[in-house]
Design an enzyme around this catalytic site. Structure first.
Site, mmCIF file in Angstrom:
data_model
loop_
_atom_site.group_PDB
_atom_site.id
_atom_site.type_symbol
_atom_site.label_atom_id
_atom_site.label_comp_id
_atom_site.label_asym_id
_atom_site.label_seq_id
_atom_site.Cartn_x
_atom_site.Cartn_y
_atom_site.Cartn_z
ATOM 1 N N ASP A 132 0.815 -1.193 0.000
ATOM 2 C CA ASP A 132 0.000 0.000 0.000
ATOM 3 C C ASP A 132 0.868 1.270 0.000
ATOM 4 O O ASP A 132 0.616 2.195 0.749
ATOM 5 C CB ASP A 132 -0.893 -0.024 1.272
ATOM 6 C CG ASP A 132 -1.965 1.053 1.233
ATOM 7 O OD1 ASP A 132 -2.275 1.516 0.134
ATOM 8 O OD2 ASP A 132 -2.467 1.423 2.301
ATOM 9 N N CYS A 189 -25.038 -4.458 -12.137
ATOM 10 C CA CYS A 189 -25.143 -4.087 -10.715
ATOM 11 C C CYS A 189 -24.684 -2.645 -10.492
ATOM 12 O O CYS A 189 -23.725 -2.182 -11.112
ATOM 13 C CB CYS A 189 -24.283 -5.052 -9.898
ATOM 14 S SG CYS A 189 -24.177 -4.646 -8.147
ATOM 15 N N CYS A 192 -23.058 -0.559 -5.175
ATOM 16 C CA CYS A 192 -22.086 0.296 -4.470
ATOM 17 C C CYS A 192 -22.354 1.767 -4.767
ATOM 18 O O CYS A 192 -22.285 2.613 -3.870
ATOM 19 C CB CYS A 192 -20.656 -0.091 -4.868
ATOM 20 S SG CYS A 192 -20.350 -0.107 -6.639
ATOM 21 N N CYS A 196 -23.380 4.403 -1.603
ATOM 22 C CA CYS A 196 -22.312 5.278 -1.068
ATOM 23 C C CYS A 196 -22.926 6.492 -0.360
ATOM 24 O O CYS A 196 -23.658 7.271 -0.976
ATOM 25 C CB CYS A 196 -21.383 5.740 -2.204
ATOM 26 S SG CYS A 196 -20.184 6.953 -1.607
ATOM 27 N N CYS A 212 -14.764 10.887 -0.439
ATOM 28 C CA CYS A 212 -14.908 9.574 0.198
ATOM 29 C C CYS A 212 -14.706 9.675 1.718
ATOM 30 O O CYS A 212 -13.816 10.386 2.195
ATOM 31 C CB CYS A 212 -13.873 8.636 -0.432
ATOM 32 S SG CYS A 212 -13.801 7.021 0.324
ATOM 33 N N CYS A 239 -14.378 3.506 5.743
ATOM 34 C CA CYS A 239 -15.773 3.226 5.396
ATOM 35 C C CYS A 239 -15.783 1.943 4.567
ATOM 36 O O CYS A 239 -14.952 1.769 3.676
ATOM 37 C CB CYS A 239 -16.345 4.391 4.591
ATOM 38 S SG CYS A 239 -17.900 4.033 3.741
ATOM 39 N N CYS A 242 -19.300 0.503 0.414
ATOM 40 C CA CYS A 242 -19.330 0.023 -0.977
ATOM 41 C C CYS A 242 -18.794 -1.406 -1.099
ATOM 42 O O CYS A 242 -18.973 -2.050 -2.135
ATOM 43 C CB CYS A 242 -18.604 0.983 -1.915
ATOM 44 S SG CYS A 242 -16.903 1.300 -1.475
HETATM 45 S S1 SF4 Z 1 -18.327 -3.406 -7.302
HETATM 46 FE FE1 SF4 Z 1 -20.299 -2.389 -7.214
HETATM 47 S S2 SF4 Z 1 -21.190 -2.723 -9.226
HETATM 48 FE FE2 SF4 Z 1 -19.540 -4.210 -9.016
HETATM 49 S S3 SF4 Z 1 -20.573 -6.047 -8.234
HETATM 50 FE FE3 SF4 Z 1 -19.802 -4.901 -6.463
HETATM 51 S S4 SF4 Z 1 -21.518 -3.608 -5.812
HETATM 52 FE FE4 SF4 Z 1 -21.977 -4.343 -7.870
HETATM 53 S S1 SF4 Z 2 -15.590 3.895 0.976
HETATM 54 FE FE1 SF4 Z 2 -17.621 4.690 1.566
HETATM 55 S S2 SF4 Z 2 -17.572 6.864 1.010
HETATM 56 FE FE2 SF4 Z 2 -15.855 5.874 -0.044
HETATM 57 S S3 SF4 Z 2 -16.668 5.330 -2.057
HETATM 58 FE FE3 SF4 Z 2 -16.992 3.541 -0.742
HETATM 59 S S4 SF4 Z 2 -19.060 3.816 0.104
HETATM 60 FE FE4 SF4 Z 2 -18.405 5.766 -0.720
#
Ligand code: SF4
Ligand code: SF4
Length: 308
Positions: A132, A189, A192, A196, A212, A239, A242
């Site tokens: 990272d 899909c 996410c 968010c 974010c 977070c 997603c």
């Molecule tokens: S990354 Fe997002 S769009 Fe892709 S499968 Fe996961 S939730 Fe669905």
């Molecule tokens: S980590 Fe949380 S705020 Fe960042 S893109 Fe994913 S859902 Fe959105």
């Protein structure tokens, strides 16, 4: 079997022995497809105050500029999906990756061991380990090496185990047999994007880092803008939304790395206890943890922001 294939197989079996989920290998070369994407992302200021993202643009796209005589990028995944989560549903939340000992230390040790095994088995091989670290585009390398695809939430996804794992690399000066990318299985899909809390996924596959929650709660040194008040869905460090909503994470399995287990208090502390956290409790609960990055004052700021 030719020598390159034999060496690659040896490296992959050693990676398994060391506890990595999977290992994929790519030729160390300029990341042509990523170059325009990274440039656009930086030009649109999606890195917020993360100035370090602008540094070493060439080195980030070309491992041969980062490590002398590099020939191969070995990408590795290490699972961090916990078997238990925080108990109080109202407690401020911590991203799962930060529950236990700081992953930088845990993974660096494993990478060192992997390089040592390679040297013992194959001979004089030189390389550098990355966990990272800003100069390496780890998701792009992992995808190029067939470990998964980069999903609409910009995480690396696998059909077998979802996305709750760390990505690390060993860049070495040895030619190996290379893997092929896998296909994208996001399909239609949009879970996410829809979930968010701050609408940071501005279009499929593009996360505006400066919107974010992970950025606000970990990277941002200044005050969190009031315009985001009430939108953090109780996240005080990172977070996972997603990833939590991603259907592929149904297949996540708990890790078996004892160092990633949290201090029991981290799971049992109530909302009130978090709100009243002292420096002493912080130091105890987050001893050797990546959460130390925010320092006590940063975590307090984040908890207070959730109350406002
Ligand atoms: S990354 Fe997002 S769009 Fe892709 S499968 Fe996961 S939730 Fe669905
Ligand atoms: S980590 Fe949380 S705020 Fe960042 S893109 Fe994913 S859902 Fe959105």
């Amino acid at each position: 079997m030719n020598l390159k294939t034999k060496y690659s197989q040896f490296i992959k079996s050693e990676a398994k022995r060391l506890g990595f989920l999977s290992c994929g290998i790519s030729k160390a070369e300029f990341l042509e497809e990523e170059a325009p994407r990274l440039e656009k992302w930086l030009n649109n200021n999606m890195h917020g105050e993360m100035q370090y993202m602008e540094n070493h643009f060439d080195k980030r796209l070309d491992p041969t500029k980062l490590v002398d005589d590099s020939k191969s990028v070995i990408s590795l995944l290490l699972n961090y999906f916990p078997s238990e989560n925080q108990k109080d549903p109202d407690a401020p939340k911590i991203s799962k990756y930060a529950y236990g000992t700081d992953y930088h230390f845990v993974i660096k040790d494993k990478l060192k061991e992997l390089l040592q095994s390679i040297q013992e088995e194959i001979g004089e091989v030189h390389g550098r380990a990355f966990v990272d670290s800003a100069p390496v585009l780890d998701k792009a390398w992992a995808a190029k090496s067939g470990l998964g695809w980069i999903g609409k939430n910009s995480n690396l996804l696998t059909q077998q185990v979802g996305s709750f794992y760390f990505i690390a690399e060993l860049i070495i000066d040895l030619d190996l047999a290379y893997d092929m990318p896998v296909t994208d299985h996001c399909g239609t899909c949009t879970a996410c994007i829809d979930a968010c809390p701050t609408q940071a996924i501005v279009e499929p596959y593009v996360v505006d880092g400066s919107k974010c929650i992970s950025y606000f709660t970990i990277e941002l040194k200044a005050e969190i803008p009031n315009s985001y008040s009430g939108q953090f869905d109780d996240w005080m460090f990172g977070c996972d939304v997603c990833q939590d909503v991603c259907p592929w994470n149904r297949f996540s399995k708990p890790h078996n790395e004892p160092l990633f287990n949290p201090k029991p208090e981290l799971l049992t502390m109530s909302k009130k206890e978090w709100q009243e956290i002292t420096q002493e409790v912080f130091s105890r609960v987050f001893q050797k943890s990546a959460v130390k990055r925010t320092k006590f004052s940063g975590l307090k700021r984040n908890i207070k922001f959730l109350e406002d």
